[in-house]
Design a protein around this motif. Structure first.
Motif, PDB file in Angstrom:
ATOM      1  N   GLU B 300     -20.076  22.023  23.156  1.00  0.00           N
ATOM      2  CA  GLU B 300     -19.256  22.473  22.029  1.00  0.00           C
ATOM      3  C   GLU B 300     -18.985  21.235  21.166  1.00  0.00           C
ATOM      4  OE1 GLU B 300     -15.146  25.033  21.240  1.00  0.00           O
ATOM      5  OE2 GLU B 300     -15.281  23.748  23.006  1.00  0.00           O
ATOM      6  N   GLN B 304     -16.369  22.494  16.077  1.00  0.00           N
ATOM      7  CA  GLN B 304     -16.121  23.787  16.718  1.00  0.00           C
ATOM      8  C   GLN B 304     -14.812  23.734  17.521  1.00  0.00           C
ATOM      9  OE1 GLN B 304     -19.829  23.862  18.881  1.00  0.00           O
ATOM     10  NE2 GLN B 304     -20.802  25.215  17.395  1.00  0.00           N
ATOM     11  N   ARG B 308     -11.252  25.814  17.060  1.00  0.00           N
ATOM     12  CA  ARG B 308     -10.673  26.546  18.184  1.00  0.00           C
ATOM     13  C   ARG B 308      -9.231  26.088  18.446  1.00  0.00           C
ATOM     14  NH1 ARG B 308     -10.903  25.895  23.713  1.00  0.00           N
ATOM     15  NH2 ARG B 308     -12.435  24.216  23.651  1.00  0.00           N
TER      16      ARG B 308
END
Lengths: 95, 486
Positions: B300, B304, B308
């Protein structure tokens, strides 16, 4: 396109080749001959042809990322003109 | 006149392969001179380069991570110049068809106290080999050559001229540094030269469309020097123009001792590299299966994670960016949050963020340690934060526990027990202390009742002191106010 004597001298300098005045004239003639050839080829219509980056229609084979080469410094440096402390020595170069 | 700065960066990232890009010699740092330079690296006649799959794979990883176009067919060219640390007389590089084209990186820049997001476009990234090293100290008037570094795989990452200040350039370079280490293609060690930055800098009158003439600052190997060098260069260029001179295209070096840039070469003696396709290497084909396999192996990515953290955990953009400053930091933070997870509610990620970015970072900085060397594990920190959440510890007591934990005195619960640091939340006990304090400080009580709010804080201080800092501060506030008004 044709090359001047200065162009030839510049190319020789970039290639680290020493040429004297007579040779410049000879190379100028020869190189211009090659440029003539290229010009003739450029007349061909290549609009629909994909550019080619290698003469063989193959792709590069890849090597696995593994260390395979042993240290052979002693053998390589035995044929070097001058070495010291494991370094290759060359005439001083400061840009 | 108002000036605008225009900066583009070229970054050379050394790739984390075991062996060289075109030979099977090791690239480990710090070996004895020339012991990792094989016949291909020293360019003995008749040798041929064979491309390292690991280097190509890292190029693909990078391209995918920045959302770039991967050239399914890419190829190698010869860049010709003479220098003794380049024994072939040419560097093998990618000129016409680089592996990566396009892509972008979003960075956070602090401007006037505010964090602003900016997207920097990447022009291209190509694979190439590094040169050896020239040692100019005196070998009886000769230069010493170490070819261990010759053939080390590099990814040269070229940005568009999208940056407008040294700060932005540093923010981009840092984000790129984070990314290449994050995806494991470069170790990011700037001292060892694994991540080297060249900056193209020019200035123009604000509002002018055309770029000014640029000068290139070579080989910046720290973010601090990079900011200094660019700022010096900007000031120098503006002064030159305001004094009526014009800027000549040139390559310059930054001298950290003087803090100045100085000329290395002008455009007149700029290199004429005469690139042409290397006939020793066939074009490289990236097939779709391989690309998908690499994509599946990507972690990840920082951006990203940032999205999140903001979406799932309501963290600010600043917190999210700080916590994703390195993969190790993000992993640590997420482990703390996981340790705070409860079945019925969202974990208090903000509490975890405050402690990781606050006390933990400060303590690590003071000890000159990186997060992987932290003396407090993520699980231990989560154990401490859980005691704040359930009211056992006040913020102040938690700091004491934190210090004891750092000193190796064990888990939070054991330290609380051993030092008797439990917060007093029993209202009866707190009321008793308040009564004593009010009796002993009649003057402050009178002052408060006469309208002096300041006296209230003095009384709170006395109560906390009397409880040895253990009384629950919120309860002290509420109960004291009740009693004073009652």
């Amino acid at each position: 396109m044709s090359l001047s004597a200065e162009d030839v001298e510049r190319i020789a300098k970039l290639a680290r080749i020493r040429v004297d005045a007579n040779e410049v004239v000879a190379y100028q003639t020869q190189l211009n001959g090659i440029f003539g050839l290229i010009e003739a080829m450029q007349a061909a219509d290549t609009a629909d042809i994909e550019p080619m980056s290698h003469a063989q229609d193959l792709f590069q084979r890849l090597r696995a990322d593994v260390v395979t080469e042993p240290d052979r410094r002693a053998a390589f440096q035995a044929i070097a003109p001058q070495t010291e402390n494991g370094l290759y020595l060359v005439p001083k170069v400061i840009e | 006149m108002q000036w605008e700065t225009v900066i583009g960066l070229e970054v050379h990232a050394q790739l984390t392969t075991q062996s060289k890009i075109f030979s099977g010699a090791s690239i480990a740092f710090g070996a004895e001179p020339n012991t990792q330079a094989c016949q291909v690296d020293i360019a003995l006649p008749g040798v041929l380069p064979v491309l390292n799959k690991g280097a190509v794979e890292r190029g693909i990883r990078f391209g995918l991570a920045i959302g770039a176009k991967l050239n399914r067919i890419n190829s190698f060219d010869r860049k010709n110049y003479f220098y003794p640390d380049l024994p072939k007389g040419y560097q093998i590089s990618q000129f016409a068809l680089p592996i990566v084209e396009g892509g972008e990186l979003t960075v956070q820049v602090v401007e006037g106290g505010k964090t602003v997001e900016k997207t920097i476009r990447i022009t291209r990234a190509h694979l190439e080999e590094d040169a050896g090293k020239s040692l100019h100290e005196d070998f009886h008037g000769m230069t010493g050559i170490d070819l261990n570094r010759a053939g080390t795989p590099l990814l040269e990452i070229v940005s568009e001229p999208d940056m407008r200040s040294a700060k932005e350039a540093v923010a981009y370079a840092k984000a790129l540094h984070t990314l290449v280490t994050w995806i494991g293609i470069c170790d990011g060690n700037m001292q060892e030269g694994s991540f080297r930055v060249d900056a193209n800098v020019s200035v123009r009158p604000l509002g002018q469309k055309e770029f000014g003439t640029r000068r290139e600052i070579k080989n910046l190997n720290s973010f601090r020097f990079m900011e200094q060098a660019i700022n010096y260069e900007i000031r120098w260029q503006i002064e030159q123009i305001e004094d009526g001179h014009t800027i000549q295209q040139a390559t310059v070096l930054f001298d950290p001792d003087s803090g100045e840039t100085r000329m290395m070469r002008t455009k007149e003696d700029a290199h004429d590299y005469r690139y042409f396709p290397d006939p020793d290497l066939l074009p490289v084909k990236l097939d779709e299966d391989w690309i998908e396999q690499v994509r599946a192996g990507l972690p990840e990515l920082p951006q990203q994670k940032q999205a999140r953290y903001q979406g799932e955990w309501n963290l600010s953009a600043y917190d999210a960016a700080t916590l994703t400053g390195s993969r190790a930091l993000a992993d640590y933070f997420e482990a703390v949050v996981a340790g705070l997870a409860k079945p019925d509610a969202k974990p208090d990620a903000k509490l975890a963020a405050n402690w990781v970015m606050g006390d933990l970072s400060a303590t690590l900085n003071k000890a000159n340690l990186d997060i992987p060397a932290s003396r407090i594990s993520a699980a231990q920190l989560a154990g401490l934060l859980a005691r704040i959440q359930d009211g056992t510890l006040s913020g102040k007591l938690a700091k004491q526990v934190f210090e004891a934990m750092w000193a190796g005195e064990g888990e939070a619960d054991a330290i609380i027990e051993a030092k008797g640091l439990k917060q007093v939340s029993d209202s009866g006990e707190i009321e008793k202390i308040i009564d004593e304090v009010m009796a002993a400080n009649a003057k402050s009580v009178e002052e408060f009742r006469a309208g002096k709010e300041k006296a209230f804080n003095a009384l709170v201080g006395q109560v906390m002191k009397a409880s040895k800092g253990k009384a629950n501060p919120q309860q002290v506030n509420d109960l004291l106010r009740q009693k004073l008004n009652g």
